[in-house]
Design an enzyme around this catalytic site. Sequence first.
Site, PDB file in Angstrom:
ATOM      1  NE  ARG A  94      -0.563   1.824   3.611  1.00  0.00           N
ATOM      2  CZ  ARG A  94       0.544   2.555   3.793  1.00  0.00           C
ATOM      3  NH1 ARG A  94       1.734   2.011   4.039  1.00  0.00           N
ATOM      4  NH2 ARG A  94       0.496   3.878   3.716  1.00  0.00           N
ATOM      5  N   GLY A  95       0.273   2.412  -0.146  1.00  0.00           N
ATOM      6  CA  GLY A  95       1.057   3.653  -0.193  1.00  0.00           C
ATOM      7  C   GLY A  95       1.369   3.959  -1.649  1.00  0.00           C
ATOM      8  CB  ALA A  96       0.808   7.004  -3.676  1.00  0.00           C
ATOM      9  NE  ARG A 149      -5.809   0.878  -2.475  1.00  0.00           N
ATOM     10  CZ  ARG A 149      -5.339   1.406  -1.334  1.00  0.00           C
ATOM     11  NH1 ARG A 149      -4.102   1.158  -0.958  1.00  0.00           N
ATOM     12  NH2 ARG A 149      -6.099   2.177  -0.593  1.00  0.00           N
ATOM     13  CD  GLN A 195      -3.893   2.774   6.448  1.00  0.00           C
ATOM     14  OE1 GLN A 195      -4.595   3.176   7.377  1.00  0.00           O
ATOM     15  NE2 GLN A 195      -4.393   2.550   5.245  1.00  0.00           N
ATOM     16  CG  ASP A 225      -2.894   8.091  -1.894  1.00  0.00           C
ATOM     17  OD1 ASP A 225      -2.963   8.620  -0.779  1.00  0.00           O
ATOM     18  OD2 ASP A 225      -2.513   6.918  -2.072  1.00  0.00           O
ATOM     19  CG  ASN A 269      -2.587  11.671   2.027  1.00  0.00           C
ATOM     20  OD1 ASN A 269      -1.954  10.779   1.466  1.00  0.00           O
ATOM     21  ND2 ASN A 269      -2.421  11.932   3.308  1.00  0.00           N
TER      22      ASN A 269
HETATM   23  O1  MRU Z   1      -4.799   3.198   1.624  1.00  0.00           O
HETATM   24  P1  MRU Z   1      -3.316   3.427   1.701  1.00  0.00           P
HETATM   25  O2  MRU Z   1      -2.714   2.911   2.967  1.00  0.00           O
HETATM   26  O3  MRU Z   1      -2.601   2.932   0.471  1.00  0.00           O
HETATM   27  O4  MRU Z   1      -3.188   5.008   1.731  1.00  0.00           O
HETATM   28  C1  MRU Z   1      -1.915   5.567   1.767  1.00  0.00           C
HETATM   29  C2  MRU Z   1      -1.919   7.036   1.914  1.00  0.00           C
HETATM   30  O5  MRU Z   1      -2.934   7.679   1.901  1.00  0.00           O
HETATM   31  C3  MRU Z   1      -0.578   7.696   1.971  1.00  0.00           C
HETATM   32  O6  MRU Z   1      -0.637   8.845   2.757  1.00  0.00           O
HETATM   33  C4  MRU Z   1      -0.162   8.082   0.546  1.00  0.00           C
HETATM   34  O7  MRU Z   1      -0.210   6.979  -0.286  1.00  0.00           O
HETATM   35  C5  MRU Z   1       1.180   8.694   0.501  1.00  0.00           C
HETATM   36  S1  MRU Z   1       2.432   7.494   0.767  1.00  0.00           S
HETATM   37  C6  MRU Z   1       3.942   8.197   0.547  1.00  0.00           C
END
Ligand code: MRU
Length: 347
Positions: free
Chosen positions: A49-51, A92, A197, A238, A247
């Site tokens: 997960r995470g962009a 996603r 998270q 994101d 985000n």
């Molecule tokens: O649903 P997630 O855990 O993938 O969401 C992640 C976020 O919203 C982070 O803040 C975003 O991806 C930035 S990560 C450098």
Amino acid sequence: MTVPNTIEWDDSSRCIRFIDQTKLPDHLTIVECKTVSRLVAAIQRLEIRGAPLLGVAGAFGVALAAVSCKKTNYSEFIADVRNKAKILSSIRPTAINLNWGINRVLAAMEQLNSVTASKKIAIVEAKSVAQEDIECCRSIGEFGTTLLPDKCTVLTHCNAGALACTSWGTALGVIRSAVQRGKDVKVLSCETRPLLQGARLTSWELSQDGIDVTVITDSMAAYLMRKGEIDCVIVGADRITRDSVFNKIGTYMHAVCAHHHNIPFYVAAPISTFDPDKLEGEIIIEERGREEITTCGNRTIVPDGVKVRNLAFDATPMDLISAIITEKGILKPPIDMQALFRYQTIM
Ligand code: MRU
């Protein structure tokens, strides 16, 4: 403990190795992922997960689709890889990096008209995406550290750290770089309902590095701002359209509160997260299953039949953002996205 890279390509077994983030903070489990369907499940379940990490996973996913494809005819081979890439890219919808990473590798492969050469270039290009992610985070960290006072308390939301990238992180990369330069930084990590998270991941990775971190509930942030206990907010992103930063759900609430209390609100993100051709209204906000809200551990916390909404992200308008920290420099209001594409460095 040294935390390994969140994701990497394993040359010997031609597979992806990643940290399963659903197991943290209890267990640091490395998964060997040998099929695209396993990768799809990992992204759906937020093991990955995470962009920025989704960008790298998408790139490695295309490489995996290529090396595992048995077709010898180039047209059939590339059609098969494209089909798998399409499935991956739809999982996603809000995080733009997933598509970006997938398209980078597909574009490199499509330059060549041979199955063997395409397989090779897919791995090379996917590894470059991962390496560039590491370099971007380091650079974001170096630029961002200039914004932090020598002694400060930073609020962050969700996890925009090493676990959301290949290593180091974007928002947490700024904090790591500042600490490395001797700044006295304390972090307040919002737990980030419903998947936690912030509580599970941000607190875990910062404490592994010995960085001072305290977990708070999401709803505590406003009052701590009012009491003067927060010097700035730093979050990841994101997707960044011309008018808004997407985000994790809850980010907008922190931005409104920060604005009200005159606290700087910073976004740290690589340029691969920018979507300069789009406006907020054109973007799909991912909605996830009700069980993420209705259960806590094994307990049901919302009566059966009661309606639930589970938006995974929100959008914060540009006028609430004090600066966007990128690997090329810092964008300050009025945010001119085109400057990113015109200049090597901006400040
Ligand atoms: O649903 P997630 O855990 O993938 O969401 C992640 C976020 O919203 C982070 O803040 C975003 O991806 C930035 S990560 C450098």
